[in-house]
Motif scaffolding. Structure first.
Motif, PDB file in Angstrom:
ATOM      1  N   ALA A  49      -9.114  46.619  48.769  1.00 54.60           N
ATOM      2  CA  ALA A  49      -9.389  45.573  49.526  1.00 54.60           C
ATOM      3  C   ALA A  49     -10.174  45.725  50.581  1.00 54.60           C
ATOM      4  CB  ALA A  49      -7.744  45.271  50.321  1.00 54.60           C
ATOM      5  N   THR A  58     -10.505  38.044  53.873  1.00 60.67           N
ATOM      6  CA  THR A  58     -10.176  39.339  53.012  1.00 60.67           C
ATOM      7  C   THR A  58     -10.788  38.989  51.540  1.00 60.67           C
ATOM      8  OG1 THR A  58      -7.974  38.409  52.609  1.00 60.67           O
ATOM      9  CG2 THR A  58      -8.293  39.587  54.398  1.00 60.67           C
ATOM     10  N   TYR A  60      -9.882  41.219  47.720  1.00 57.63           N
ATOM     11  CA  TYR A  60      -8.652  42.210  47.159  1.00 57.63           C
ATOM     12  C   TYR A  60      -9.203  42.285  45.570  1.00 57.63           C
ATOM     13  CZ  TYR A  60      -5.512  40.952  50.649  1.00 57.63           C
ATOM     14  OH  TYR A  60      -5.109  40.926  51.955  1.00 57.63           O
ATOM     15  N   LYS A  65      -4.130  41.726  43.584  1.00 50.21           N
ATOM     16  CA  LYS A  65      -3.997  40.402  44.261  1.00 50.21           C
ATOM     17  C   LYS A  65      -2.686  39.835  44.280  1.00 50.21           C
ATOM     18  CE  LYS A  65      -7.954  38.306  44.051  1.00 50.21           C
ATOM     19  NZ  LYS A  65      -9.096  37.625  43.342  1.00 50.21           N
TER      20      LYS A  65
END
Length: 116
Positions: A49, A58, A60, A65
């Motif tokens: 992440a 952000t 991931y 996720k």
């Protein structure tokens, strides 16, 4: 000195949750993008992440996720990784990380073990 210190790793049952913390010192924390990586024995270290300096963006890994959430508290110079619905394949040492110029800065890692 620049220092990143992870904490919060533990042994947990599949389906359980953990919250990892990474406390930074020696840097102006709020200007840096921060990452969480993990590495299982015999495996490549993989990016889990990323959180940008504002906290508003952000990224991931596909494998986490919807289960993991990265966040940061710039006032406390700390980045977090909330891990839910943990699976045995999440077992690894988790590291926080950032880049400044040619330097890669890593914490010492915290062990997450998901039993079963």
């Amino acid at each position: 000195q620049v220092q990143l210190v992870e904490s919060g790793g533990d042994l947990v049952q599949p389906g359980g949750s953990l919250r990892l913390s990474c406390a930074a010192s020696g840097i102006t924390f709020n200007i840096y993008t921060m990452d969480w990586y993990r590495q299982a024995p015999g495996k490549q270290r993989e990016l889990v992440a990323t959180i940008f300096n504002s906290g508003g963006r952000t990224n991931y890994a596909d494998s986490v996720k919807g289960r993991f959430t990265i966040s940061r508290d710039n006032a406390e110079n700390t980045v977090y990784l909330q891990m839910n619905s943990l699976k045995p394949e999440d077992t690894a040492v988790y590291y926080c990380h950032f880049v400044l110029g040619v330097g890669d800065y890593w914490g010492q890692g915290t062990q997450v073990t998901v039993s079963g």
